[in-house]
Design a protein around this motif. Sequence first.
Motif, short mmCIF file in Angstrom:
data_model
loop_
_atom_site.label_atom_id
_atom_site.label_comp_id
_atom_site.label_asym_id
_atom_site.label_seq_id
_atom_site.Cartn_x
_atom_site.Cartn_y
_atom_site.Cartn_z
N GLY A 17 40.78 38.66 40.78
CA GLY A 17 39.96 37.46 41.01
C GLY A 17 39.01 37.68 42.17
O GLY A 17 37.83 37.32 42.11
N THR A 18 39.51 38.29 43.24
CA THR A 18 38.69 38.56 44.44
C THR A 18 37.51 39.45 44.06
O THR A 18 36.37 39.18 44.43
N THR A 34 41.16 33.97 32.26
CA THR A 34 42.03 33.13 31.41
C THR A 34 43.00 32.33 32.29
O THR A 34 43.36 31.21 31.95
N ASP A 60 55.88 33.65 32.97
CA ASP A 60 55.79 34.31 31.66
C ASP A 60 54.38 34.22 31.10
O ASP A 60 53.58 33.40 31.54
N GLY A 88 42.17 39.01 33.47
CA GLY A 88 43.43 38.45 32.97
C GLY A 88 43.52 38.40 31.46
O GLY A 88 44.50 37.90 30.92
N ARG A 91 46.00 40.92 27.91
CA ARG A 91 47.19 41.17 28.73
C ARG A 91 48.35 41.68 27.89
O ARG A 91 49.43 41.93 28.42
N ARG A 130 48.81 34.28 49.70
CA ARG A 130 47.57 33.78 49.08
C ARG A 130 47.46 32.26 49.21
O ARG A 130 48.42 31.53 49.04
N TYR A 140 41.93 33.07 49.29
CA TYR A 140 42.07 33.49 50.70
C TYR A 140 43.45 34.11 50.86
O TYR A 140 44.30 34.00 49.98
N ARG A 174 56.67 37.70 37.33
CA ARG A 174 55.31 38.08 36.88
C ARG A 174 55.14 39.60 36.93
O ARG A 174 54.50 40.19 36.05
N HIS A 202 43.06 49.59 49.27
CA HIS A 202 42.11 49.54 50.39
C HIS A 202 41.63 48.11 50.59
O HIS A 202 41.90 47.23 49.78
P1 AP5 Z 1 46.28 34.76 36.42
O1 AP5 Z 1 45.64 33.66 37.13
O2 AP5 Z 1 45.45 35.70 35.63
O3 AP5 Z 1 47.20 35.51 37.45
P2 AP5 Z 1 47.50 37.06 37.73
O4 AP5 Z 1 47.03 38.10 36.81
O5 AP5 Z 1 48.95 37.03 37.97
O6 AP5 Z 1 46.58 37.39 38.85
P3 AP5 Z 1 46.38 36.65 40.14
O7 AP5 Z 1 45.33 35.59 39.98
O8 AP5 Z 1 47.70 36.18 40.70
O9 AP5 Z 1 45.93 37.83 41.09
P4 AP5 Z 1 44.57 38.61 41.24
O10 AP5 Z 1 44.73 40.00 40.76
O11 AP5 Z 1 43.41 37.81 40.70
O12 AP5 Z 1 44.50 38.68 42.82
P5 AP5 Z 1 43.63 37.86 43.86
O13 AP5 Z 1 42.22 38.31 43.84
O14 AP5 Z 1 43.89 36.40 43.73
O15 AP5 Z 1 47.39 34.21 35.38
C1 AP5 Z 1 48.30 33.20 35.76
C2 AP5 Z 1 49.22 32.90 34.59
O16 AP5 Z 1 48.44 32.42 33.47
C3 AP5 Z 1 50.00 34.10 34.02
O17 AP5 Z 1 51.20 34.33 34.74
C4 AP5 Z 1 50.24 33.64 32.58
O18 AP5 Z 1 51.30 32.70 32.51
C5 AP5 Z 1 48.95 32.91 32.24
N1 AP5 Z 1 47.95 33.80 31.61
C6 AP5 Z 1 46.71 34.12 32.09
N2 AP5 Z 1 46.08 34.95 31.28
C7 AP5 Z 1 46.92 35.18 30.23
C8 AP5 Z 1 46.85 35.99 29.08
N3 AP5 Z 1 45.76 36.75 28.80
N4 AP5 Z 1 47.91 36.01 28.23
C9 AP5 Z 1 49.00 35.25 28.47
N5 AP5 Z 1 49.14 34.47 29.56
C10 AP5 Z 1 48.12 34.44 30.44
O19 AP5 Z 1 44.28 38.40 45.23
C11 AP5 Z 1 45.60 38.06 45.59
C12 AP5 Z 1 45.69 37.85 47.13
O20 AP5 Z 1 45.45 39.09 47.78
C13 AP5 Z 1 44.64 36.87 47.68
O21 AP5 Z 1 45.22 36.15 48.72
C14 AP5 Z 1 43.51 37.79 48.21
O22 AP5 Z 1 42.83 37.19 49.30
C15 AP5 Z 1 44.31 39.02 48.65
N6 AP5 Z 1 43.56 40.27 48.43
C16 AP5 Z 1 42.75 40.58 47.38
N7 AP5 Z 1 42.26 41.83 47.50
C17 AP5 Z 1 42.81 42.33 48.66
C18 AP5 Z 1 42.72 43.59 49.33
N8 AP5 Z 1 41.98 44.59 48.83
N9 AP5 Z 1 43.43 43.75 50.48
C19 AP5 Z 1 44.20 42.74 50.98
N10 AP5 Z 1 44.31 41.53 50.38
C20 AP5 Z 1 43.64 41.33 49.23
#
Ligand code: AP5
Length: 224
Positions: A17-18, A34, A60, A88, A91, A130, A140, A174, A202
């Motif tokens: 997402g970031t 998604t 899930d 996303g 998947r 997060r 954030y 997850r 990184h």
């Molecule tokens: P979804 O919202 O897609 O969640 P996810 O894949 O689990 O991914 P996240 O949004 O949690 O993480 P991200 O990789 O985007 O990380 P972010 O940038 O936020 O899905 C949620 C739910 O919806 C699923 O569990 C499922 O139930 C359902 N779903 C969605 N799509 C589906 C599909 N196709 N099929 C079936 N079900 C589905 O970063 C995380 C944190 O880390 C933030 O705080 C950020 O500030 C920090 N951060 C980011 N980059 C860095 C870095 N380089 N260094 C340090 N910190 C960092």
Amino acid sequence: MSELNLILIGPPGAGKGTQAERLQRDLDVPFVSTGEMLRANVKQESALGKQAKRYMDAGDLVPDDLIVKMARERLQLEDAQDGFILDGFPRTLEQAEALDEMLSGLTRRVTAAVLIDVPDAEVERRLSGRRVCEKGGHNYHVEFDPPKRDSVCDEDGSPLVQREDDKPEVIRRRLAVYHEQTEPLISFYDDKGLLRRIDGTHDAADVHDHIRAVIATLRHEENV
Ligand code: AP5
């Protein structure tokens, strides 16, 4: 080929997402998450939202048929006709095959699948810290990317909250689901020559630079 159809793959919390938010500023294509679409449906208490909520809260995956229908409708919209960044989706292998089918019917195809790779321990650190803004979903982290004012979004001033599925036991679920159901996509896209691996450990700016370099190479190769 005259368009960039990118997929971001990676464990939960890898920074998809970031990075998608940053890439959207560089590239003139829509960013389709998604997870965001599902959370909007849950908030609106739509029929899809009601069906999806229990899967999401448990960590899930929402069933493939519901997701594929939602993704198909989104990708048919006008703004996605000249390219997209998918976060996303797909998947599961079934979703990846459905996406190929949707695109090939339109003589389109996936340009590349960018894997943002991060180990489980780092995922747990990132997700537990997060915070997301209630209004626009901006991301954030309390330690790595704090807002300027405590618990307030820099972009739109709305309150920052913790996601329901960022609780420790749900994070572990997850991750298990990712390893079992999403990781097979790595070989799926690698076998097609479409996989691009990025070290996601990184800081976010470096990861962004690396993805931009990958995109520049793709554009050169594909002439887009
Ligand atoms: P979804 O919202 O897609 O969640 P996810 O894949 O689990 O991914 P996240 O949004 O949690 O993480 P991200 O990789 O985007 O990380 P972010 O940038 O936020 O899905 C949620 C739910 O919806 C699923 O569990 C499922 O139930 C359902 N779903 C969605 N799509 C589906 C599909 N196709 N099929 C079936 N079900 C589905 O970063 C995380 C944190 O880390 C933030 O705080 C950020 O500030 C920090 N951060 C980011 N980059 C860095 C870095 N380089 N260094 C340090 N910190 C960092």
